[in-house]
Design a protein around this motif. Sequence first.
Motif, PDB file in Angstrom:
ATOM      1  N   MET A   1      30.891 -16.780  68.099  1.00 60.68           N
ATOM      2  CA  MET A   1      29.471 -16.513  68.314  1.00 60.68           C
ATOM      3  C   MET A   1      29.148 -16.529  69.813  1.00 60.68           C
ATOM      4  SD  MET A   1      26.859 -18.179  65.651  1.00 60.68           S
ATOM      5  CE  MET A   1      27.629 -19.322  64.553  1.00 60.68           C
ATOM      6  N   ALA A  27      21.535  -8.504  61.315  1.00 56.79           N
ATOM      7  CA  ALA A  27      22.948  -8.760  61.629  1.00 56.79           C
ATOM      8  C   ALA A  27      23.087  -9.410  62.999  1.00 56.79           C
ATOM      9  CB  ALA A  27      23.742  -7.455  61.572  1.00 56.79           C
ATOM     10  N   ASP A  31      24.737 -13.084  63.790  1.00 60.74           N
ATOM     11  CA  ASP A  31      25.953 -13.174  64.611  1.00 60.74           C
ATOM     12  C   ASP A  31      25.798 -13.973  65.898  1.00 60.74           C
ATOM     13  OD1 ASP A  31      27.258 -11.671  62.722  1.00 60.74           O
ATOM     14  OD2 ASP A  31      27.093  -9.787  63.836  1.00 60.74           O
ATOM     15  N   ALA A  32      24.565 -14.238  66.327  1.00 60.75           N
ATOM     16  CA  ALA A  32      24.346 -14.867  67.627  1.00 60.75           C
ATOM     17  C   ALA A  32      23.809 -16.285  67.470  1.00 60.75           C
ATOM     18  CB  ALA A  32      23.349 -14.038  68.439  1.00 60.75           C
TER      19      ALA A  32
END
Length: 96
Positions: A1, A27, A31-32
């Motif tokens: 990440m 998304a 993902d972050a």
Amino acid sequence: MDTCASLPIEGEMTIYRAAELKDTVLAAIADAQALDIDLRLVEEIDTSGIQLLLLARREAARQEKPLRLIGHSAAVREGLAMLGFGEQLDPIGATA
């Protein structure tokens, strides 16, 4: 990440792109660890685009991740002001 990712959005944030952008934004949040959504290249926004920004803010808060909306284009500023969302979707305000 990533520590803090950036997601630039370009062109329209309208009903015609809402589904595509929704998948992309969700998304990116997933993902972050933290996300900046860069709105400087947005040329047009409608209520669907603003709903997407509100959804992004809620989803980031749900996942307890910081989310910032940065670089508001003139079109974004105008759309937010017309609908009374200027303070709720502040360009430098962070959530979560």
